[in-house]
Design a protein around this motif. Sequence first.
Motif, short mmCIF file in Angstrom:
data_model
loop_
_atom_site.label_atom_id
_atom_site.label_comp_id
_atom_site.label_asym_id
_atom_site.label_seq_id
_atom_site.Cartn_x
_atom_site.Cartn_y
_atom_site.Cartn_z
N GLN A 233 0.83 -1.20 0.00
CA GLN A 233 0.00 0.00 0.00
C GLN A 233 0.87 1.26 0.00
OE1 GLN A 233 -2.78 0.23 3.22
NE2 GLN A 233 -3.97 1.84 2.23
N GLY A 234 1.94 1.24 0.77
CA GLY A 234 2.86 2.38 0.80
C GLY A 234 3.55 2.58 -0.54
N LEU A 235 3.94 1.49 -1.17
CA LEU A 235 4.54 1.59 -2.50
C LEU A 235 3.54 2.16 -3.50
CD1 LEU A 235 6.63 -1.68 -2.91
CD2 LEU A 235 7.47 0.65 -3.02
N SER A 236 2.31 1.70 -3.41
CA SER A 236 1.26 2.16 -4.32
C SER A 236 1.01 3.66 -4.17
CB SER A 236 -0.03 1.38 -4.09
OG SER A 236 -1.06 1.88 -4.87
N SER A 237 1.09 4.16 -2.95
CA SER A 237 0.85 5.60 -2.75
C SER A 237 2.04 6.43 -3.23
CB SER A 237 0.55 5.89 -1.28
OG SER A 237 1.68 5.65 -0.48
N ARG A 238 3.24 5.87 -3.19
CA ARG A 238 4.42 6.59 -3.63
C ARG A 238 4.68 6.47 -5.13
NH1 ARG A 238 4.89 5.12 1.46
NH2 ARG A 238 6.00 6.45 2.93
N ASP B 49 12.76 3.37 -13.01
CA ASP B 49 13.50 4.55 -12.54
C ASP B 49 12.92 5.06 -11.23
OD1 ASP B 49 15.21 4.45 -14.70
OD2 ASP B 49 14.16 6.03 -15.83
N LYS B 50 11.60 5.08 -11.13
CA LYS B 50 10.96 5.55 -9.90
C LYS B 50 11.27 4.61 -8.73
CE LYS B 50 7.22 8.13 -12.04
NZ LYS B 50 7.24 9.42 -11.38
N VAL B 51 11.27 3.31 -8.98
CA VAL B 51 11.59 2.33 -7.94
C VAL B 51 13.04 2.51 -7.50
CG1 VAL B 51 11.95 -0.14 -7.52
CG2 VAL B 51 9.83 0.65 -8.57
N GLU B 52 13.95 2.69 -8.45
CA GLU B 52 15.36 2.88 -8.11
C GLU B 52 15.56 4.15 -7.29
OE1 GLU B 52 17.25 2.76 -11.93
OE2 GLU B 52 17.32 0.56 -11.95
N THR B 53 14.87 5.22 -7.65
CA THR B 53 14.97 6.48 -6.91
C THR B 53 14.44 6.32 -5.49
OG1 THR B 53 14.77 7.76 -8.95
CG2 THR B 53 14.26 8.91 -6.90
N LEU B 54 13.31 5.67 -5.35
CA LEU B 54 12.73 5.45 -4.02
C LEU B 54 13.65 4.56 -3.18
CD1 LEU B 54 10.38 5.93 -2.09
CD2 LEU B 54 9.25 3.93 -3.09
N TYR B 55 14.25 3.54 -3.79
CA TYR B 55 15.18 2.66 -3.08
C TYR B 55 16.39 3.45 -2.57
CZ TYR B 55 18.52 -1.06 -2.17
OH TYR B 55 19.44 -1.88 -1.56
N LEU B 56 16.94 4.31 -3.42
CA LEU B 56 18.08 5.13 -3.01
C LEU B 56 17.71 6.07 -1.87
CD1 LEU B 56 19.68 5.96 -6.47
CD2 LEU B 56 20.61 4.46 -4.69
N GLN B 57 16.53 6.68 -1.95
CA GLN B 57 16.08 7.55 -0.87
C GLN B 57 15.95 6.78 0.44
OE1 GLN B 57 12.43 9.13 -2.44
NE2 GLN B 57 13.46 10.69 -3.66
N MET B 58 15.36 5.59 0.36
CA MET B 58 15.18 4.76 1.56
C MET B 58 16.52 4.38 2.17
SD MET B 58 13.49 0.98 1.92
CE MET B 58 14.95 0.24 1.20
N THR B 59 17.47 3.95 1.34
CA THR B 59 18.77 3.54 1.88
C THR B 59 19.53 4.72 2.46
OG1 THR B 59 19.77 3.64 -0.33
CG2 THR B 59 19.01 1.49 0.41
N ARG B 60 19.41 5.88 1.86
CA ARG B 60 20.07 7.09 2.42
C ARG B 60 19.47 7.43 3.78
NH1 ARG B 60 19.71 9.63 -3.17
NH2 ARG B 60 21.67 9.01 -4.10
N GLN B 61 18.16 7.35 3.91
CA GLN B 61 17.51 7.64 5.18
C GLN B 61 17.95 6.65 6.25
OE1 GLN B 61 13.33 7.75 4.38
NE2 GLN B 61 13.37 9.88 3.70
#
Length: 86
Positions: A38-43, A70-82
């Motif tokens: 659900q969180g992935l779907s909203s993002r 590309d959106k999945v990769e960007t979200l993954y990078l944001q998550m790992t940085r956080q």
Amino acid sequence: MPKPEKTPNITHTQTNNPLHGVTLAHMLTELEAHFGWQGLSSRIPVNCFSHEPSLQSSLKFLRRTPWARDKVETLYLQMTRQKNNR
């Protein structure tokens, strides 16, 4: 006699790529564990995350859809940085 051209060292050129060696399946598994479907779907509003989501169907879609990957990769990078900043 000319010198043979040197081929670029692929390993060296990938050292600054944070996604080097990270598979799409690993990214998606980590994102689903962190955000849930659900969180992935909203993002990232794509049907593979909101309508009967599964790892296999999402991978199939993402492998054929560069903009969504590309959106999945960007979200993954944001998550790992956080995670790393905590």
